[in-house]
Design a protein around this motif. Structure first.
Motif, PDB file in Angstrom:
ATOM      1  N   ALA A  70       9.281 -37.707  -5.797  1.00  0.00           N
ATOM      2  CA  ALA A  70      10.634 -37.714  -5.243  1.00  0.00           C
ATOM      3  C   ALA A  70      11.461 -36.605  -5.880  1.00  0.00           C
ATOM      4  O   ALA A  70      12.231 -35.914  -5.206  1.00  0.00           O
ATOM      5  N   TRP A  71      11.304 -36.411  -7.176  1.00  0.00           N
ATOM      6  CA  TRP A  71      11.982 -35.322  -7.877  1.00  0.00           C
ATOM      7  C   TRP A  71      11.494 -33.963  -7.350  1.00  0.00           C
ATOM      8  O   TRP A  71      12.287 -33.054  -7.130  1.00  0.00           O
ATOM      9  N   ASP A  72      10.185 -33.836  -7.122  1.00  0.00           N
ATOM     10  CA  ASP A  72       9.626 -32.603  -6.554  1.00  0.00           C
ATOM     11  C   ASP A  72      10.234 -32.316  -5.189  1.00  0.00           C
ATOM     12  O   ASP A  72      10.553 -31.167  -4.867  1.00  0.00           O
ATOM     13  N   ASP A  73      10.402 -33.353  -4.382  1.00  0.00           N
ATOM     14  CA  ASP A  73      10.979 -33.190  -3.052  1.00  0.00           C
ATOM     15  C   ASP A  73      12.431 -32.723  -3.153  1.00  0.00           C
ATOM     16  O   ASP A  73      12.861 -31.823  -2.421  1.00  0.00           O
ATOM     17  N   PHE A  74      13.177 -33.301  -4.067  1.00  0.00           N
ATOM     18  CA  PHE A  74      14.566 -32.909  -4.288  1.00  0.00           C
ATOM     19  C   PHE A  74      14.647 -31.447  -4.716  1.00  0.00           C
ATOM     20  O   PHE A  74      15.454 -30.675  -4.184  1.00  0.00           O
ATOM     21  N   LYS A  75      13.795 -31.031  -5.645  1.00  0.00           N
ATOM     22  CA  LYS A  75      13.791 -29.638  -6.114  1.00  0.00           C
ATOM     23  C   LYS A  75      13.417 -28.677  -4.987  1.00  0.00           C
ATOM     24  O   LYS A  75      13.991 -27.594  -4.886  1.00  0.00           O
ATOM     25  N   LEU A  76      12.488 -29.076  -4.155  1.00  0.00           N
ATOM     26  CA  LEU A  76      12.083 -28.244  -3.027  1.00  0.00           C
ATOM     27  C   LEU A  76      13.263 -28.037  -2.074  1.00  0.00           C
ATOM     28  O   LEU A  76      13.505 -26.930  -1.597  1.00  0.00           O
ATOM     29  N   GLY A  77      14.007 -29.107  -1.828  1.00  0.00           N
ATOM     30  CA  GLY A  77      15.195 -29.006  -0.984  1.00  0.00           C
ATOM     31  C   GLY A  77      16.244 -28.081  -1.572  1.00  0.00           C
ATOM     32  O   GLY A  77      16.862 -27.284  -0.857  1.00  0.00           O
ATOM     33  N   LEU A  78      16.456 -28.155  -2.878  1.00  0.00           N
ATOM     34  CA  LEU A  78      17.418 -27.266  -3.526  1.00  0.00           C
ATOM     35  C   LEU A  78      16.965 -25.813  -3.467  1.00  0.00           C
ATOM     36  O   LEU A  78      17.764 -24.908  -3.253  1.00  0.00           O
ATOM     37  N   LYS A  79      15.676 -25.591  -3.672  1.00  0.00           N
ATOM     38  CA  LYS A  79      15.139 -24.229  -3.705  1.00  0.00           C
ATOM     39  C   LYS A  79      15.177 -23.558  -2.337  1.00  0.00           C
ATOM     40  O   LYS A  79      15.530 -22.383  -2.230  1.00  0.00           O
ATOM     41  N   HIS A  80      14.804 -24.288  -1.297  1.00  0.00           N
ATOM     42  CA  HIS A  80      14.669 -23.679   0.024  1.00  0.00           C
ATOM     43  C   HIS A  80      15.669 -24.204   1.046  1.00  0.00           C
ATOM     44  O   HIS A  80      15.582 -23.843   2.219  1.00  0.00           O
ATOM     45  N   GLY A  81      16.615 -25.002   0.636  1.00  0.00           N
ATOM     46  CA  GLY A  81      17.552 -25.610   1.574  1.00  0.00           C
ATOM     47  C   GLY A  81      18.262 -24.624   2.465  1.00  0.00           C
ATOM     48  O   GLY A  81      18.503 -24.890   3.639  1.00  0.00           O
ATOM     49  N   ARG A  82      18.567 -23.457   1.956  1.00  0.00           N
ATOM     50  CA  ARG A  82      19.268 -22.449   2.758  1.00  0.00           C
ATOM     51  C   ARG A  82      18.348 -21.827   3.812  1.00  0.00           C
ATOM     52  O   ARG A  82      18.810 -21.191   4.736  1.00  0.00           O
ATOM     53  N   ASN A  83      17.039 -21.987   3.660  1.00  0.00           N
ATOM     54  CA  ASN A  83      16.080 -21.409   4.600  1.00  0.00           C
ATOM     55  C   ASN A  83      15.790 -22.309   5.796  1.00  0.00           C
ATOM     56  O   ASN A  83      15.237 -21.846   6.783  1.00  0.00           O
ATOM     57  N   PHE A  84      16.149 -23.584   5.710  1.00  0.00           N
ATOM     58  CA  PHE A  84      15.822 -24.508   6.788  1.00  0.00           C
ATOM     59  C   PHE A  84      16.872 -24.447   7.886  1.00  0.00           C
ATOM     60  O   PHE A  84      18.058 -24.630   7.634  1.00  0.00           O
ATOM     61  N   CYS A  85      16.419 -24.195   9.095  1.00  0.00           N
ATOM     62  CA  CYS A  85      17.305 -24.142  10.247  1.00  0.00           C
ATOM     63  C   CYS A  85      17.419 -25.532  10.877  1.00  0.00           C
ATOM     64  O   CYS A  85      18.499 -26.076  10.998  1.00  0.00           O
ATOM     65  N   LYS A  86      16.262 -26.079  11.275  1.00  0.00           N
ATOM     66  CA  LYS A  86      16.212 -27.421  11.851  1.00  0.00           C
ATOM     67  C   LYS A  86      15.052 -28.190  11.238  1.00  0.00           C
ATOM     68  O   LYS A  86      13.972 -27.643  11.061  1.00  0.00           O
ATOM     69  N   ILE A  87      15.311 -29.455  10.925  1.00  0.00           N
ATOM     70  CA  ILE A  87      14.260 -30.344  10.458  1.00  0.00           C
ATOM     71  C   ILE A  87      14.280 -31.579  11.355  1.00  0.00           C
ATOM     72  O   ILE A  87      15.268 -32.304  11.406  1.00  0.00           O
ATOM     73  N   ALA A  88      13.180 -31.771  12.077  1.00  0.00           N
ATOM     74  CA  ALA A  88      13.028 -32.930  12.954  1.00  0.00           C
ATOM     75  C   ALA A  88      12.082 -33.908  12.280  1.00  0.00           C
ATOM     76  O   ALA A  88      10.963 -33.555  11.933  1.00  0.00           O
ATOM     77  N   MET A  89      12.543 -35.134  12.079  1.00  0.00           N
ATOM     78  CA  MET A  89      11.728 -36.163  11.438  1.00  0.00           C
ATOM     79  C   MET A  89      11.299 -37.180  12.498  1.00  0.00           C
ATOM     80  O   MET A  89      12.149 -37.726  13.202  1.00  0.00           O
ATOM     81  N   ILE A  90       9.989 -37.403  12.591  1.00  0.00           N
ATOM     82  CA  ILE A  90       9.437 -38.338  13.569  1.00  0.00           C
ATOM     83  C   ILE A  90       9.109 -39.648  12.864  1.00  0.00           C
ATOM     84  O   ILE A  90       8.405 -39.660  11.861  1.00  0.00           O
ATOM     85  N   GLY A  91       9.622 -40.729  13.413  1.00  0.00           N
ATOM     86  CA  GLY A  91       9.359 -42.046  12.848  1.00  0.00           C
ATOM     87  C   GLY A  91      10.446 -43.001  13.286  1.00  0.00           C
ATOM     88  O   GLY A  91      11.499 -42.591  13.755  1.00  0.00           O
ATOM     89  N   SER A  92      10.210 -44.268  13.097  1.00  0.00           N
ATOM     90  CA  SER A  92      11.173 -45.257  13.573  1.00  0.00           C
ATOM     91  C   SER A  92      11.744 -46.121  12.458  1.00  0.00           C
ATOM     92  O   SER A  92      12.316 -47.159  12.715  1.00  0.00           O
ATOM     93  N   LYS A  93      11.574 -45.691  11.226  1.00  0.00           N
ATOM     94  CA  LYS A  93      12.093 -46.479  10.112  1.00  0.00           C
ATOM     95  C   LYS A  93      13.594 -46.214   9.942  1.00  0.00           C
ATOM     96  O   LYS A  93      14.050 -45.074  10.007  1.00  0.00           O
ATOM     97  N   THR A  94      14.352 -47.251   9.687  1.00  0.00           N
ATOM     98  CA  THR A  94      15.805 -47.107   9.602  1.00  0.00           C
ATOM     99  C   THR A  94      16.234 -46.247   8.419  1.00  0.00           C
ATOM    100  O   THR A  94      17.252 -45.556   8.496  1.00  0.00           O
ATOM    101  N   TRP A  95      15.462 -46.222   7.327  1.00  0.00           N
ATOM    102  CA  TRP A  95      15.846 -45.429   6.165  1.00  0.00           C
ATOM    103  C   TRP A  95      15.792 -43.936   6.458  1.00  0.00           C
ATOM    104  O   TRP A  95      16.430 -43.141   5.774  1.00  0.00           O
ATOM    105  N   GLN A  96      15.063 -43.526   7.503  1.00  0.00           N
ATOM    106  CA  GLN A  96      14.929 -42.098   7.801  1.00  0.00           C
ATOM    107  C   GLN A  96      16.252 -41.482   8.241  1.00  0.00           C
ATOM    108  O   GLN A  96      16.547 -40.339   7.922  1.00  0.00           O
ATOM    109  N   GLU A  97      17.058 -42.237   8.966  1.00  0.00           N
ATOM    110  CA  GLU A  97      18.367 -41.716   9.357  1.00  0.00           C
ATOM    111  C   GLU A  97      19.251 -41.522   8.135  1.00  0.00           C
ATOM    112  O   GLU A  97      19.964 -40.527   8.025  1.00  0.00           O
ATOM    113  N   ALA A  98      19.198 -42.453   7.196  1.00  0.00           N
ATOM    114  CA  ALA A  98      19.965 -42.296   5.952  1.00  0.00           C
ATOM    115  C   ALA A  98      19.451 -41.098   5.159  1.00  0.00           C
ATOM    116  O   ALA A  98      20.235 -40.324   4.614  1.00  0.00           O
ATOM    117  N   ALA A  99      18.126 -40.924   5.123  1.00  0.00           N
ATOM    118  CA  ALA A  99      17.543 -39.778   4.420  1.00  0.00           C
ATOM    119  C   ALA A  99      17.980 -38.470   5.062  1.00  0.00           C
ATOM    120  O   ALA A  99      18.236 -37.481   4.362  1.00  0.00           O
TER     121      ALA A  99
END
Length: 128
Positions: A70-99
């Motif tokens: 989870a920490w690795d994922d957070f660091k990855l987001g900080l490092k490359h967050g400015r490079n992401f244009c669109k992120i589409a998440m596929i799934g039906s779990k309610t926590w995904q919208e909060a994420a």
């Protein structure tokens, strides 16, 4: 004996000069999974002059992260967050919208959740 599958399946493509990443996540991710994935993403972003990245993540079989992952994922987001244009998440779990809402604090692009891959691909392909 119980078998536990986990990991990332990664597809990195360049379509019309744009970087497109497709991930399929299975089980509970580990730090070791990020040790494999992160250098691949780093290299792909470095090699593309236009570093706006569109990502489709299939989370239908995702069960979460180990703490260090989870920490690795957070660091990855900080490092490359400015490079992401669109992120589409596929799934039906309610926590995904909060994420998606929390994730949007760390990336410059948009994040949305979808029930199907077809819906996600239609949104990610729409340049408007």
């Amino acid at each position: 004996m119980i078998t536990s599958n986990h990991g990332l399946s990664v597809g990195i493509e360049r379509v019309n000069g744009e970087l497109f990443v497709k991930l399929s996540v299975v089980g509970k991710l580990t730090h070791e999974d990020y040790e494999v994935f992160t250098p691949m993403l780093d290299s792909a972003i470095k090699e593309v002059p236009n570093t706006e990245v569109n990502v489709v993540v299939d989370l239908t079989h995702f069960e979460g992260w180990e703490l260090r992952a989870a920490w690795d994922d957070f660091k990855l987001g900080l490092k490359h967050g400015r490079n992401f244009c669109k992120i589409a998440m596929i799934g039906s779990k309610t926590w995904q919208e909060a994420a998606a809402k929390v994730g949007s604090w760390f990336i410059s692009g948009e994040m949305k959740t979808f029930a199907t891959e077809a819906e996600a691909m239609a949104w990610i392909s729409n340049n408007s």
